[in-house]
Write a protein that holds these residues in place. Structure first.
Motif, short mmCIF file in Angstrom:
data_model
loop_
_atom_site.label_atom_id
_atom_site.label_comp_id
_atom_site.label_asym_id
_atom_site.label_seq_id
_atom_site.Cartn_x
_atom_site.Cartn_y
_atom_site.Cartn_z
N GLY A 91 12.02 -33.06 41.99
CA GLY A 91 10.67 -33.53 41.73
C GLY A 91 10.20 -33.34 40.30
O GLY A 91 9.09 -33.75 39.94
N GLU A 92 11.05 -32.75 39.47
CA GLU A 92 10.66 -32.46 38.09
C GLU A 92 11.08 -33.60 37.16
O GLU A 92 12.15 -34.17 37.30
N SER A 93 10.23 -33.90 36.21
CA SER A 93 10.53 -34.88 35.16
C SER A 93 10.42 -34.17 33.82
O SER A 93 9.38 -33.56 33.51
N VAL A 94 11.48 -34.25 33.03
CA VAL A 94 11.50 -33.55 31.74
C VAL A 94 12.14 -34.42 30.67
O VAL A 94 12.89 -35.37 30.98
N ASN A 95 11.84 -34.11 29.43
CA ASN A 95 12.54 -34.72 28.31
C ASN A 95 13.75 -33.85 27.98
O ASN A 95 13.63 -32.61 27.92
N VAL A 96 14.88 -34.48 27.79
CA VAL A 96 16.11 -33.76 27.49
C VAL A 96 16.66 -34.26 26.16
O VAL A 96 16.79 -35.47 25.94
N LEU A 97 16.96 -33.30 25.27
CA LEU A 97 17.53 -33.62 23.97
C LEU A 97 19.05 -33.47 24.05
O LEU A 97 19.55 -32.47 24.58
N CYS A 98 19.75 -34.44 23.53
CA CYS A 98 21.22 -34.43 23.61
C CYS A 98 21.84 -34.60 22.23
O CYS A 98 21.39 -35.41 21.43
N ARG A 99 22.89 -33.84 22.01
CA ARG A 99 23.77 -34.07 20.86
C ARG A 99 25.15 -34.40 21.41
O ARG A 99 25.59 -33.79 22.38
N PHE A 100 25.81 -35.33 20.76
CA PHE A 100 27.05 -35.81 21.36
C PHE A 100 28.03 -36.35 20.33
O PHE A 100 27.66 -36.73 19.21
N ASN A 101 29.28 -36.39 20.75
CA ASN A 101 30.33 -37.15 20.08
C ASN A 101 30.88 -38.11 21.13
O ASN A 101 31.13 -37.70 22.28
N PRO A 123 18.14 -35.50 17.42
CA PRO A 123 18.92 -35.59 18.67
C PRO A 123 18.44 -36.76 19.51
O PRO A 123 17.30 -37.21 19.36
N ASP A 124 19.29 -37.26 20.36
CA ASP A 124 18.86 -38.31 21.29
C ASP A 124 17.95 -37.68 22.34
O ASP A 124 18.22 -36.59 22.85
N LYS A 125 16.86 -38.37 22.64
CA LYS A 125 15.91 -37.87 23.64
C LYS A 125 15.88 -38.82 24.82
O LYS A 125 15.78 -40.03 24.66
N MET A 126 16.00 -38.25 26.03
CA MET A 126 15.90 -39.07 27.23
C MET A 126 14.94 -38.44 28.22
O MET A 126 14.81 -37.22 28.31
N ALA A 127 14.22 -39.28 28.95
CA ALA A 127 13.31 -38.84 29.99
C ALA A 127 14.10 -38.80 31.30
O ALA A 127 14.65 -39.81 31.72
N VAL A 128 14.16 -37.63 31.92
CA VAL A 128 14.99 -37.42 33.11
C VAL A 128 14.12 -37.00 34.29
O VAL A 128 13.23 -36.16 34.15
N THR A 129 14.41 -37.56 35.46
CA THR A 129 13.72 -37.18 36.69
C THR A 129 14.74 -36.84 37.77
O THR A 129 15.74 -37.56 37.94
N PHE A 139 16.54 -43.57 27.78
CA PHE A 139 16.43 -43.07 26.41
C PHE A 139 15.04 -43.37 25.85
O PHE A 139 14.47 -44.44 26.09
N ILE A 140 14.51 -42.42 25.09
CA ILE A 140 13.24 -42.59 24.41
C ILE A 140 13.48 -42.88 22.93
O ILE A 140 12.88 -43.78 22.35
N THR A 141 14.37 -42.11 22.33
CA THR A 141 14.76 -42.30 20.93
C THR A 141 16.23 -41.89 20.78
O THR A 141 16.80 -41.26 21.66
N GLY A 142 16.82 -42.28 19.65
CA GLY A 142 18.14 -41.76 19.33
C GLY A 142 19.20 -42.80 19.04
O GLY A 142 18.97 -44.01 19.11
N SER A 143 20.38 -42.30 18.70
CA SER A 143 21.49 -43.14 18.26
C SER A 143 21.99 -44.07 19.36
O SER A 143 22.34 -45.22 19.09
N MET A 144 22.08 -43.56 20.58
CA MET A 144 22.59 -44.39 21.68
C MET A 144 21.71 -45.61 21.90
O MET A 144 22.21 -46.73 22.05
N MET A 145 20.40 -45.40 21.90
CA MET A 145 19.46 -46.50 22.12
C MET A 145 19.54 -47.51 20.97
O MET A 145 19.54 -48.73 21.19
#
Length: 209
Positions: A91-101, A123-129, A139-145
């Protein structure tokens, strides 16, 4: 009557041949993908363990290069660190920051990363539920988007969230959750899905604001 049936027969035969050809082409692509994943596993000396083995303690032994294979998705996962903080609750919704290769396993090359100096503060930011154990994200922001021109998060990126903590660095010795995952095309980006390309990701998760 013969004049009618002959063109019709030829048209149907053509459709069948085209359909078969398309199916074979996709089958060939999937075979190439499987071979690329198999080659990567052999080259890296990875030890594949089953979900039953993994679920005993939900740990992968990094010293043994263990990866768990999730049979229903084809994703392979190694938990390098479980990380600080807590898991994302139901039931939780959070923003998650990711660094990746991101590595393309067909070309054996690094294709995208935000672990370089230029992106050090981005970092890439995604909204996760989390809904009853099923994770959805965008995705909210970042390289992947920016690179893939979509807010869709690869399903493979969400697999580890059931097993790692997503917290913030507070104390000096705190470490973020880190995983390595092999993601087949069906669990990857829309581009990977369309071109049947498997990717390998080195990925960290941090709770955002």
């Amino acid at each position: 009557m013969k004049r009618f049936f002959l063109p019709l027969f030829c048209m149907l035969a053509g459709i069948c041949l085209t359909s078969c050809h398309d199916t074979e082409t996709y089958a060939d692509q999937k075979k190439t993908e499987r071979e690329a994943i198999k080659k990567f596993i052999a080259k890296q000396g990875i030890k594949v363990i089953s979900e039953a083995e993994f679920k005993v303690d939900t740990v992968t032994d990094v010293s043994k290069k263990e990866f768990v294979l999730f049979e229903n998705t084809g994703v392979y996962m190694q938990i390098v660190r479980k990380g600080v903080g807590t898991k994302i609750k139901n039931g939780e919704s959070v923003n998650v920051l990711c660094r990746f290769n991101e590595y393309n396993l067909l070309t054996d090359s690094l294709t995208l990363s935000n672990n370089i100096l230029y992106y050090s503060s981005l970092p890439d930011k995604m909204a996760v539920t989390n809904t009853l154990g099923t994770f959805t994200a965008s995705f909210i922001t970042g390289s992947m988007m920016q690179w893939y021109k979509t807010t869709s998060v690869p399903a493979g990126w969400l697999t580890p969230l059931s097993y790692v903590n997503v917290g913030r660095l507070i104390n000096e010795n705190d470490q973020l959750a880190k995983v390595n995952i092999i993601v087949p095309h069906s669990q990857g980006t829309s581009s990977a899905t369309a071109s049947v390309v498997p990717f390998y990701y080195e990925l960290t998760y941090e709770r955002g604001i």
